[in-house]
Design a protein around this motif. Structure first.
Motif, PDB file in Angstrom:
ATOM      1  N   HIS B  31       0.819  -1.211   0.000  1.00 48.98           N
ATOM      2  CA  HIS B  31       0.000   0.000   0.000  1.00 48.98           C
ATOM      3  C   HIS B  31       0.854   1.262   0.000  1.00 48.98           C
ATOM      4  N   ALA B  35       0.779   3.785  -3.227  1.00 47.41           N
ATOM      5  CA  ALA B  35       0.394   5.185  -3.025  1.00 47.41           C
ATOM      6  C   ALA B  35       1.461   6.113  -3.603  1.00 47.41           C
ATOM      7  N   ARG B  38       1.000   6.186  -7.369  1.00 46.48           N
ATOM      8  CA  ARG B  38      -0.197   6.971  -7.691  1.00 46.48           C
ATOM      9  C   ARG B  38       0.075   8.475  -7.557  1.00 46.48           C
ATOM     10  N   THR B  39       0.811   8.862  -6.538  1.00 44.47           N
ATOM     11  CA  THR B  39       1.186  10.273  -6.388  1.00 44.47           C
ATOM     12  C   THR B  39       2.089  10.708  -7.540  1.00 44.47           C
ATOM     13  N   ASP B  41       2.091   9.620 -10.553  1.00 50.43           N
ATOM     14  CA  ASP B  41       1.221   9.845 -11.713  1.00 50.43           C
ATOM     15  C   ASP B  41       0.601  11.236 -11.649  1.00 50.43           C
ATOM     16  N   VAL B  63      -4.579   0.232  -3.895  1.00 51.89           N
ATOM     17  CA  VAL B  63      -4.299   1.648  -3.673  1.00 51.89           C
ATOM     18  C   VAL B  63      -3.693   2.306  -4.918  1.00 51.89           C
ATOM     19  N   ALA B  64      -3.025   1.530  -5.744  1.00 46.68           N
ATOM     20  CA  ALA B  64      -2.385   2.096  -6.943  1.00 46.68           C
ATOM     21  C   ALA B  64      -3.406   2.636  -7.937  1.00 46.68           C
ATOM     22  N   LYS B  65      -4.623   2.090  -7.925  1.00 47.17           N
ATOM     23  CA  LYS B  65      -5.682   2.553  -8.832  1.00 47.17           C
ATOM     24  C   LYS B  65      -5.238   2.525 -10.302  1.00 47.17           C
ATOM     25  N   GLY B  66      -4.430   1.544 -10.638  1.00 48.60           N
ATOM     26  CA  GLY B  66      -4.005   1.408 -12.033  1.00 48.60           C
ATOM     27  C   GLY B  66      -2.840   2.291 -12.434  1.00 48.60           C
ATOM     28  N   SER B  67      -2.306   3.071 -11.486  1.00 48.23           N
ATOM     29  CA  SER B  67      -1.214   3.980 -11.850  1.00 48.23           C
ATOM     30  C   SER B  67       0.044   3.232 -12.297  1.00 48.23           C
ATOM     31  N   TRP B  70       0.708   3.700 -15.778  1.00 43.55           N
ATOM     32  CA  TRP B  70       1.019   5.041 -16.299  1.00 43.55           C
ATOM     33  C   TRP B  70       2.356   5.587 -15.827  1.00 43.55           C
TER      34      TRP B  70
END
Ligand SMILES: C[S@@+](CC[C@H](N)C(=O)[O-])C[C@H]1O[C@@H](n2cnc3c(N)ncnc32)[C@H](O)[C@@H]1O
Ligand SMILES: C[S@@+](CC[C@H](N)C(=O)[O-])C[C@H]1O[C@@H](n2cnc3c(N)ncnc32)[C@H](O)[C@@H]1O
Lengths: 191, 191
Positions: B31, B35, B38-39, B41, B63-67, B70
């Motif tokens: 997690h 995170a 994701r930040t 991104d 928690v990555a939400k697909g980042s 990207w």
């Protein structure tokens, strides 16, 4: 209590900001909730408000690193009274909310009495909360993913508040009244 | 690829910052690692470096939400070569490190080519890394707990970099070269 310990507690309490707080609205994942509380401790937030209407009271995870001991938590079953309570104390409440009318979080004056409302991991800020607060703030994002992790978003806003309050010398003035300060030193020192 | 999708990908890639990156040193909790990505991104970091000498390659969590799709991830088994590689590209590397010689993270010029090294959850930045980097930075804390959560610390520093780069107009200039941009649009668009 050994004198060194007493001095440390006093030093921390003298920097606590009684007029900067966070409201978590159904933030229910322990690692998120715990990371928020830990950030609050570092920024000097004295107490946090937690509303849990759609979820159980959040629990702490090891991520908290014991900060649950140093940050007072007020839980509220009901959003409306929680918000009314804070507004009555003359705090402006800003919802961190990805809405049309949100303004850049860096444009807010956090040296004024302020509460930041953070939304739930999945559903974000409720419509009711969005209506009741004094404004919406947004952290600019330039990526593919639509939102930040909630504990990350809370930290980014709180450290902007810290920056402003540092510049205004607010950590050099004691914000808690003497009675509260003495009481809390005692509570912290003799658990 | 539908034109709207193509435009969206291009828009995001045109804001990617090729000279702002993060090195995670043995950050191993999914997690936390997720995170951070994701930040990255959201701030427009093009690629992240991950060194895993004492731990397994970190995995992603929801928690990555697909980042992870990207943000390019370069994994390195060895810290020394990872750091040398980035320094050869003229990036200054700052370790987020609670050391005696650390300076306030807000005093760094992040408009210059920069890499931020984040330490492991338990043991922090290694001695070797602390020696090899160009400087140490610290986020001021006024609480009882000794450190921030690693994904929180990364976000606080990265959004300070975003603030500076926004002010310098760096998100209005394309930082990736045309060849890379075309290649990555293709990779993102047709996975
Ligand atoms: C994962 S987000 C919720 C996403 C939800 N799907 C939505 O659209 O609101 C959880 C909370 O983090 C905060 N947050 C995340 N990204 C943010 C941003 N860029 N600006 C302001 N708040 C943000 C908000 O309080 C949000 O309710
Ligand atoms: C949980 S901390 C590690 C704590 C470890 N016991 C130590 O003393 O380094 C994990 C990482 O988060 C970052 N970090 C946490 N708090 C920080 C702060 N206030 N300033 C800069 N970096 C911080 C650092 O990169 C650190 O290595």
């Amino acid at each position: 209590m050994i004198p060194r310990r007493y001095e440390r507690l006093k030093q921390v309490l003298r920097k606590r900001q009684s007029d900067l707080t966070v409201i978590t609205e159904d933030v229910h994942k322990p690692h998120n909730f715990s990371a928020i509380i830990r950030t609050c401790d570092a920024v000097g937030v004295f107490e946090v408000h937690s509303v849990n209407s759609n979820s159980k009271m959040p629990t702490y995870s090891p991520v908290a690193k014991g900060s649950d001991k140093w940050v007072n938590l007020h839980t509220h079953p009901d959003l409306k009274t929680a918000i009314a309570q804070l507004q009555q104390k003359d705090l402006k409440i800003y919802a961190a909310h990805l809405s049309e009318k949100a303004v850049d979080y860096r444009r807010i004056d956090y040296t004024k009495p302020t509460a930041i409302l953070m939304g739930a991991e999945k559903h974000g800020v409720s419509e009711l909360a969005a209506d009741l607060v004094d404004g919406h703030i947004i952290i600019p994002m330039f990526g593919m993913v639509e939102s930040l992790n909630v504990s990350v978003a809370a930290a980014v806003i709180l450290f902007e508040a810290q920056r402003q309050r540092l510049a205004a010398g607010m950590y050099d003035r004691v914000s808690l009244d003497t009675k509260t300060l003495e009481r809390v030193i005692f509570e912290w020192g003799y658990p």
